[in-house]
Scaffold this motif. Structure first.
Motif, short mmCIF file in Angstrom:
data_model
loop_
_atom_site.label_atom_id
_atom_site.label_comp_id
_atom_site.label_asym_id
_atom_site.label_seq_id
_atom_site.Cartn_x
_atom_site.Cartn_y
_atom_site.Cartn_z
N MET B 98 0.66 -1.67 -0.04
CA MET B 98 -0.38 -0.19 0.52
C MET B 98 0.31 1.25 0.29
O MET B 98 0.09 1.94 -0.47
CB MET B 98 -0.96 0.48 0.82
N GLY B 99 2.28 0.87 0.63
CA GLY B 99 3.12 2.19 0.38
C GLY B 99 3.36 2.75 -1.06
O GLY B 99 2.90 3.36 -0.87
N ASP B 100 3.28 2.15 -1.39
CA ASP B 100 3.66 2.37 -3.08
C ASP B 100 2.70 2.59 -4.20
O ASP B 100 2.29 3.56 -4.84
CB ASP B 100 4.70 0.74 -3.73
N TRP B 101 0.89 2.09 -3.78
CA TRP B 101 0.18 2.86 -3.69
C TRP B 101 -0.26 3.70 -3.37
O TRP B 101 -0.84 4.24 -4.53
CB TRP B 101 -1.07 1.29 -4.15
N ALA B 102 0.02 4.40 -2.26
CA ALA B 102 0.03 5.77 -1.97
C ALA B 102 0.70 6.38 -2.90
O ALA B 102 -0.28 7.95 -2.79
CB ALA B 102 0.20 5.15 -0.07
N ALA B 106 -0.99 9.65 -4.90
CA ALA B 106 -0.86 11.15 -5.37
C ALA B 106 -0.53 11.51 -6.43
O ALA B 106 -1.35 12.10 -6.14
CB ALA B 106 0.46 10.66 -3.31
N LEU B 107 -0.16 11.00 -6.59
CA LEU B 107 0.48 11.68 -7.72
C LEU B 107 -1.13 12.03 -9.17
O LEU B 107 -1.32 12.25 -9.70
CB LEU B 107 1.08 10.35 -8.75
N THR B 108 -2.11 10.45 -9.17
CA THR B 108 -2.80 10.58 -9.53
C THR B 108 -4.24 11.89 -9.30
O THR B 108 -4.75 12.45 -9.74
CB THR B 108 -4.10 9.04 -9.31
N LEU B 109 -4.00 12.24 -8.02
CA LEU B 109 -5.13 13.19 -7.39
C LEU B 109 -4.44 15.10 -7.61
O LEU B 109 -5.07 15.26 -7.66
CB LEU B 109 -4.73 12.98 -5.81
N LYS B 110 -3.28 14.61 -8.46
CA LYS B 110 -2.61 15.92 -9.01
C LYS B 110 -3.38 16.48 -9.32
O LYS B 110 -3.46 18.14 -10.04
CB LYS B 110 -1.00 16.14 -8.95
#
Lengths: 111, 111
Positions: B98-102, B106-110
DNA sequence: TAAAACCGCTACGGCTATCATAGCAATATT
DNA sequence: AATATTGCTATGATAGCCGTAGCGGTTTTA
């Protein structure tokens, strides 16, 4: 209205909002993972159907969690009801194996 | 003293205490996953070291979470400090990706 | 066309969880 | 003997959660 934890904004455990801490803050709220789980496991559902599936969730909390999960891009509402987004489904693939793990865990605790 | 959610006992979302619901109840508490994460990610730690690593956790909550995680068999205390058990490490292997997924999240939300 | 059912919520009051801060008794170190 | 470190516990304030009731709007049924 509660503050919604998102990466890049201050969250519990990280003032700079590191992605993992933002995620753990988001998911570490009552019913957050339960709602996502229930939604992915059971498919599209209206607000009230979700409420039923969760058995004991109150509408105010369900509403709060849905707002947060939507703001986080994990859940969406098409005209028919609430659905997990692709992003949400992807997160769920990490959550799902915990189901099997939990069964093993339950057995281990019996001894 | 809070009730500790364990499989087989009534938990949020399941009166019979289905393993996954017990797990989600256990982990769906403030700092529960954060503590496990911090412990597995950083290795053995004393109570106060854990407190520091978590940056903003209060000792009462840390103590509560540690009690729960110990009762659940995920964390233990050897003379030197707190450690994740084999069971806890195993659960962490599901948490870790989930660390990598997060980060991706984060990038997606930008956008 | 009027009633009934369903939709997504919101309001309320009471309880519980979490918060930050302070500090204590016991052990280990200097 | 003094200092530091250990694992906590106490306290009082705030925020979160709970269950219940119900509202305004749309859709289905009689």
């Amino acid at each position: 209205m509660t503050k919604i934890p998102l990466p890049g904004t201050p969250v519990r455990g990280s003032k700079s909002g590191s992605p993992i801490m933002a995620l753990l803050d988001l998911l570490g709220r009552r019913w957050a993972m339960g709602v996502l789980w229930t939604l992915c496991d059971g498919g599209v559902a209206t607000f009230r159907q979700l409420q039923e599936r969760c058995e004991t969730i109150s509408p105010s909390v369900l509403n709060a969690r849905l707002k947060e999960l939507r703001a986080a891009g994990l859940v969406d509402h098409n005209g028919k009801g609430y659905v997990a987004t692709d992003l949400g489904q992807e997160l769920y693939t990490h959550l799902e194996p915990m189901g099997d793990w939990a069964k093993k865990w339950a057995l281990t605790l019996k001894d």
